[in-house]
Design an enzyme around this catalytic site. Sequence first.
Site, PDB file in Angstrom:
ATOM      1  N   LYS A   1       2.019  -3.235   6.618  1.00 59.41           N
ATOM      2  CA  LYS A   1       2.183  -3.467   5.177  1.00 59.41           C
ATOM      3  C   LYS A   1       3.674  -3.470   4.823  1.00 59.41           C
ATOM      4  O   LYS A   1       4.146  -4.272   4.028  1.00 59.41           O
ATOM      5  CB  LYS A   1       1.437  -2.389   4.381  1.00 59.41           C
ATOM      6  CG  LYS A   1      -0.042  -2.644   4.300  1.00 59.41           C
ATOM      7  CD  LYS A   1      -0.273  -3.866   3.427  1.00 59.41           C
ATOM      8  CE  LYS A   1      -1.498  -4.629   3.724  1.00 59.41           C
ATOM      9  NZ  LYS A   1      -1.629  -5.831   2.873  1.00 59.41           N
TER      10      LYS A   1
ATOM     11  N   SER B   1       0.825  -1.212   0.000  1.00 59.04           N
ATOM     12  CA  SER B   1       0.000   0.000   0.000  1.00 59.04           C
ATOM     13  C   SER B   1       0.853   1.254   0.000  1.00 59.04           C
ATOM     14  O   SER B   1       1.984   1.249   0.510  1.00 59.04           O
ATOM     15  CB  SER B   1      -0.878   0.007   1.260  1.00 59.04           C
ATOM     16  OG  SER B   1      -1.460   1.282   1.458  1.00 59.04           O
TER      17      SER B   1
ATOM     18  N   TYR C   1      -1.324   0.312  10.466  1.00 60.14           N
ATOM     19  CA  TYR C   1      -1.672  -0.371   9.215  1.00 60.14           C
ATOM     20  C   TYR C   1      -0.512  -0.268   8.219  1.00 60.14           C
ATOM     21  O   TYR C   1      -0.043  -1.279   7.680  1.00 60.14           O
ATOM     22  CB  TYR C   1      -2.934   0.244   8.588  1.00 60.14           C
ATOM     23  CG  TYR C   1      -3.119  -0.180   7.160  1.00 60.14           C
ATOM     24  CD1 TYR C   1      -2.789   0.686   6.111  1.00 60.14           C
ATOM     25  CD2 TYR C   1      -3.567  -1.460   6.848  1.00 60.14           C
ATOM     26  CE1 TYR C   1      -2.912   0.286   4.797  1.00 60.14           C
ATOM     27  CE2 TYR C   1      -3.695  -1.863   5.529  1.00 60.14           C
ATOM     28  CZ  TYR C   1      -3.362  -0.986   4.506  1.00 60.14           C
ATOM     29  OH  TYR C   1      -3.469  -1.381   3.192  1.00 60.14           O
TER      30      TYR C   1
END
Length: 316
Positions: A149, A121, A145
């Site tokens: 990733k 991402s 998050y």
Amino acid sequence: MSTWLLTGGAGYIGAHVLRALRAAGHDGVVLDDLSTGLAERLPDDAELLRHDLLDPDLGKVLADLTRRRDVAGVVHLAAKKSVPESVALPLTYYEHNVGGTVAMLRAATAAGIGRFVYSSSAAVYGETSAEPVAEEHPTLPTSPYGETKLAGEWAVRRHAEAEGLSWTALRYFNVAGAASATLADRGATNLLPLVMRAVDTGTPVKVFGDDWPTPDGTCLRDYVHVDDLAEAHVAAAAALEEGRSPGALNVGRNEGTSVLEVIRAVEDARGRPVPHEIVGRRPGDPARVVADASRIATVLGWRASRGLAEMCAARS
Ligand code: WQD
């Protein structure tokens, strides 16, 4: 014809990747715990293995699968993806996103699968000010998050180096649109689904600030149609089958679109006003996040072909 194992294949993006693989003459087997994925997104003849990546029997599931089918590789899409939720539940995100990736790498290698497409991402870049952002840009994620990733990328890279896997990490920018209503993103956190919902319900969508250093004062993002993104996975799979390992690749359009431009595009597509209200900035938002997408074009020959109008089109 190749068959790929799609973890998270019943998700918004995963279901589009399966559709793109089949359109290219390949196939996919879906591994999904259906915690957020929807079986209704899958064709009736698709094979669905309903399992949690953290299930201790994952190795047996893959061993059984590879005895029955010739699996060319793994497209690892399964992850939790809400930035605000990751702030509230960091360990859940590390357990599922990093732990799940490690479990998948181990099980794939044990089952003799030597190709790995990893879903990453733009969040790995954090609050970048560079425009456009290239893959060499420092990766300084600002959310749990984004950290998970990036840590997942590190695990894939290091395992591939140790075991001789072919691999790539596709860094998604802002994915939007859908091939049909059934395949649409049901999450109510990203901008486009929220704008669509504002049209349908009449409840205004909040615009997080109009005082940013951008042409119309609202944040710029690089929106990419989910069908273009899915086709990037097919191109990546082909490269891995040729024995290449492209590493990290940005998946975007190299074009910044503002929040108000998205709202206007939805108004044009739906022929109705989008109720919206300007509110304060959202903490952690960068003003601009736009991909330098030149490497994926060079390495995979992939370029986005769909624009904002297609992403905002009403879906049957
Ligand atoms: C887009 C723009 C908001 C909602 C995150 C993740 C990223 C990726 C996509 C998974 C921003 C503005 C939004 C609203 C608004 N996810 N906005 N009102 O934050 O760019 O990226 O989702 O990979 O990794 O970090 O996406 O859709 O939340 O916001 O004004 O109600 O829309 O400020 O500029 P974001 P988003």
